[in-house]
Each structure stands twice: as structure tokens, then as C-alpha cells.
Write a protein that holds these residues in place. Structure first.
Motif, PDB file in Angstrom:
ATOM      1  N   UNK A 155       0.795  -1.227   0.000  1.00 52.60           N
ATOM      2  CA  UNK A 155       0.000   0.000   0.000  1.00 52.60           C
ATOM      3  C   UNK A 155       0.828   1.277   0.000  1.00 52.60           C
ATOM      4  N   UNK A 156       2.100   1.187   0.351  1.00 48.99           N
ATOM      5  CA  UNK A 156       2.935   2.390   0.401  1.00 48.99           C
ATOM      6  C   UNK A 156       3.731   2.601  -0.881  1.00 48.99           C
ATOM      7  N   UNK A 157       3.580   1.695  -1.852  1.00 52.96           N
ATOM      8  CA  UNK A 157       4.308   1.834  -3.109  1.00 52.96           C
ATOM      9  C   UNK A 157       3.573   2.705  -4.102  1.00 52.96           C
ATOM     10  N   UNK A 158       4.094   2.763  -5.327  1.00 54.44           N
ATOM     11  CA  UNK A 158       3.502   3.618  -6.335  1.00 54.44           C
ATOM     12  C   UNK A 158       2.070   3.245  -6.643  1.00 54.44           C
ATOM     13  N   UNK A 159       1.829   2.014  -7.073  1.00 53.92           N
ATOM     14  CA  UNK A 159       0.469   1.570  -7.398  1.00 53.92           C
ATOM     15  C   UNK A 159      -0.389   1.527  -6.142  1.00 53.92           C
ATOM     16  N   UNK A 160       0.145   0.966  -5.073  1.00 48.35           N
ATOM     17  CA  UNK A 160      -0.631   0.813  -3.850  1.00 48.35           C
ATOM     18  C   UNK A 160      -1.118   2.127  -3.275  1.00 48.35           C
ATOM     19  N   UNK A 161      -0.295   3.167  -3.335  1.00 48.84           N
ATOM     20  CA  UNK A 161      -0.684   4.459  -2.764  1.00 48.84           C
ATOM     21  C   UNK A 161      -1.869   5.065  -3.513  1.00 48.84           C
ATOM     22  N   UNK A 162      -1.952   4.814  -4.819  1.00 52.39           N
ATOM     23  CA  UNK A 162      -3.121   5.285  -5.579  1.00 52.39           C
ATOM     24  C   UNK A 162      -4.321   4.373  -5.339  1.00 52.39           C
ATOM     25  N   UNK A 163      -4.084   3.059  -5.250  1.00 50.94           N
ATOM     26  CA  UNK A 163      -5.182   2.118  -5.058  1.00 50.94           C
ATOM     27  C   UNK A 163      -5.908   2.373  -3.741  1.00 50.94           C
ATOM     28  N   UNK A 164      -5.170   2.672  -2.686  1.00 52.85           N
ATOM     29  CA  UNK A 164      -5.789   2.982  -1.392  1.00 52.85           C
ATOM     30  C   UNK A 164      -6.769   4.132  -1.550  1.00 52.85           C
ATOM     31  N   UNK A 165      -6.331   5.189  -2.207  1.00 54.87           N
ATOM     32  CA  UNK A 165      -7.176   6.376  -2.348  1.00 54.87           C
ATOM     33  C   UNK A 165      -8.389   6.115  -3.240  1.00 54.87           C
ATOM     34  N   UNK A 166      -8.177   5.406  -4.342  1.00 50.33           N
ATOM     35  CA  UNK A 166      -9.278   5.146  -5.265  1.00 50.33           C
ATOM     36  C   UNK A 166     -10.352   4.272  -4.619  1.00 50.33           C
ATOM     37  N   UNK A 167      -9.930   3.235  -3.905  1.00 48.19           N
ATOM     38  CA  UNK A 167     -10.897   2.364  -3.239  1.00 48.19           C
ATOM     39  C   UNK A 167     -11.645   3.113  -2.140  1.00 48.19           C
ATOM     40  N   UNK A 168     -10.926   3.957  -1.401  1.00 50.36           N
ATOM     41  CA  UNK A 168     -11.566   4.726  -0.330  1.00 50.36           C
ATOM     42  C   UNK A 168     -12.541   5.744  -0.897  1.00 50.36           C
ATOM     43  N   UNK A 169     -12.218   6.339  -2.034  1.00 55.78           N
ATOM     44  CA  UNK A 169     -13.120   7.301  -2.670  1.00 55.78           C
ATOM     45  C   UNK A 169     -14.452   6.665  -3.044  1.00 55.78           C
TER      46      UNK A 169
END
Length: 324
Positions: A155-169
Motif C-alpha cells: 500500500x505504500x508503493x507507487x500503485x498501492x498508494x493510488x489504489x488505497x485512495x481510489x478504493x476509499x473514494x
């Protein structure tokens, strides 16, 4: 122009700063004056020629066909080739280019979009490959919303950091897996929980999730399926580790072969950048719903150091190369 080049496969030290000819845009291409470029795992794979399947895929069996590395780009349009209609000289753009670790790079028109107005060039360069990949991963997971649970590994990597935000949105309950030192970053991106993988195994079956996004690339399919609900979706993003021939991609192949026989859906995802996905990301960024997490910016001459930093797993979010 100045560019980072390499003529043999190998470790980051094979790359060097050199003066080379400026490229010219062909039909449907845009020449970008590079202001910043992103660093992602694909850069390392193409630099190292690993796994060997990459070489067989057309990148050069014994030596790299393209000498300049770099994919993510943000900059200004310097020239356009025949048939280009979306952009004109001077436009600020971001997206995917051929060899962005250089002062100028060519890009296909369909892989660029106007740069988000509220981002710097360095921030924009962190978005394209990782942001588009995360967007597709979340979309592949099916409808998300309140009551749905998402587990993001890496979750702290490049893809993961965006995925966390997109899923939370989308209203999902998001659990991000990372090291203890990066938990604060993952929580700041909106994760409801941040799990330290050194203290707890998020795939031990004690909790099940509707969507599991594996951007870390080293857990077995058995473990990943154990963390899914009976009809949940697993999306494997890229692949690290594994043997020299196909590397971590063996999990993706096995997932695609196994999926038709299961209630669970197992998906494999490769990174691609397209104009329409960039426009979606731009809208979210300009609305304040999505932001790139930039760890450090390196000067062009220090690209080898940036790649080493990425491979050591120390990056918090994305690493960026400042060019102009």
C-alpha cells in the motif's frame, strides 16, 4: 540533448548520462520537453533485462534495442507529428513516453493528457503508470462501495498508494499492508487500517475481503485466495521475484488458468497508460480526491541512485527524476 542511456543489461551502474540526438516525432506522436519523469519497477526490469521473457518480447535478446529508459513523463509539448489533433506546442502534458530519462522524449498522442492544473511537473510525473494501473485494478475488482472490504498489499508503493485512495473514494473499507515505518503514509492516504506485514500476516484467513490487490508480488496464490471472500476478486499487479525466465509472472499465469474453475475471480494486470484513464485521474486530482505521494526527486544524472532506492524497497510512494 542529455539522456540516461545503457548499452548492456545489468545493475543500475550500466546507466550513464550522455549527449545524444534529439528525437523527432513521427505520425501520431508528440515530442515532449521533459520537465520530470517517474521511476517505476518497469524501469528496472527493462534495464536489467529480467526476467528473460522481457528480452524475448522484443526489447533485445543480447542488448537493449532502446538505449534510453523511462516511461512516466510530465513536460511541455515541443513539437507534434502529422495527424496529432489533441495537442499543440507549449501545452503542459503528462503521460507515458519512450525514454523519459532525457531532455526530450517521444510519446504517442493517445498516451498523453493535459497536466492537472494543481500539480507541479514533479508531482504529475508520479501519476501515469502507477495511477492508471491502480485505476484499472480497482475497476477490475467490480462494484465497490459502503460495506465492501479491500485489502491492498504494497500500500505504500507507487500503485498501492493510488489504489488505497481510489478504493476509499468509492466508499470501501480499506486495509493497507506496509512496513511499520510507512504506516503513517498509508493512513494519510485514507486507509482505515495499516497492517505491518512483519507483525501480522494479512493473508492468514482470519479476515476475508471482497477485493485483494496484490502490488507487492511475493505471496502465493493459496495465501491470497485465503484472504478473499467466497466470491471475491484478486488482482495481481505485476510480479516480482520468481525465476530468471518469467520471474514473478508465473503467479499471473497460474491465476488466469485457475480462475475459470472458481467462484472467486483471479485477475492479472499489466501496466498500461491511456488518454481516457489519464483524464479520469486528472478529474479526481483537480477535485482534491486523489494525490500522488512523492518520496524524493533526483536530478537526471542520479537516475542510477533512484533505481537502487526503489529496488531496496525504501520508497514511500513514488520516486521522481527532475529533468529541466
Amino acid at each position: 540533448m542529455k539522456a540516461i542511456v545503457h548499452d548492456v543489461y545489468g545493475p543500475p551502474d550500466v546507466m550513464r548520462l550522455e549527449e545524444i540526438d534529439r528525437p523527432e516525432p513521427g505520425p501520431g506522436e508528440v515530442l515532449v520537453r521533459v520537465r520530470a519523469a517517474g521511476v517505476d519497477p518497469g524501469v528496472w526490469h527493462l534495464m536489467a533485462g529480467m526476467p528473460y521473457a522481457i528480452r524475448a518480447a522484443g526489447f533485445g535478446l543480447r542488448a537493449p534495442k532502446d538505449r534510453v529508459r523511462g516511461l512516466d513523463v510530465a513536460g511541455e509539448v515541443a513539437a507534434v507529428g502529422p495527424g496529432v489533433t489533441r495537442f499543440r506546442t507549449g501545452d503542459e502534458v503528462y503521460g507515458n513516453a519512450e525514454g523519459s530519462f532525457a531532455e526530450y522524449a517521444r510519446a504517442k498522442e493517445g498516451r498523453l493528457a493535459p497536466k492537472p492544473a494543481n500539480l507541479s511537473f514533479e508531482e504529475a510525473a508520479a501519476v501515469p503508470v502507477s495511477g492508471c494501473t491502480a485505476l484499472k485494478a480497482v475497476r477490475d475488482g467490480g462494484p465497490l462501495g459502503a460495506g465492501r472490504s479491500v485489502l491492498v498489499l504494497g500500500a505504500s508503493g507507487g500503485v498501492g498508494s493510488f489504489a488505497v485512495q481510489l478504493a476509499k473514494n468509492l466508499g470501501a473499507h480499506v486495509t493497507g499492508v506496509c512496513s511499520a515505518g510507512k504506516a503513517d503514509l498509508v493512513r494519510s492516504l485514507g486507509a482505515d487500517e495499516a497492517v505491518d506485514y512483519a507483525r501480522a500476516d494479512p493473508t492468514d484467513g482470519s479476515r476475508r475481503h471482497d477485493l485483494v490487490l496484490d502490488a507487492a508480488g511475493n505471496r502465493s496464490l493459496t495465501a491470497l485466495r485465503r484472504s478473499l471472500t467466497a466470491d471475491g476478486t484478486l488482482v495481481i499487479i505485476g510480479g516480482e521475484g520468481g525465476g530468471r525466465w518469467i520471474g514473478g509472472n508465473d503467479r499471473q499465469l497460474r491465476a488466469m488458468l485457475l480462475s475459470p474453475f472458481l467462484r472467486q475471480r483471479l485477475r492479472a494486470l499489466a501496466a498500461t497508460v491511456h488518454h481516457r484513464d489519464l483524464l479520469i485521474l486528472t478529474e479526481l486530482i483537480e477535485a482534491g480526491s486523489l494525490r500522488p505521494a512523492v518520496d524524493r526527486t533526483y536530478p537526471l544524472a542520479e537516475v542510477p541512485d533512484a533505481v537502487r532506492h526503489l529496488r531496496e524497497g525504501r520508497a514511500r510512494g513514488k520516486l521522481v527524476v527532475g529533468v529541466a
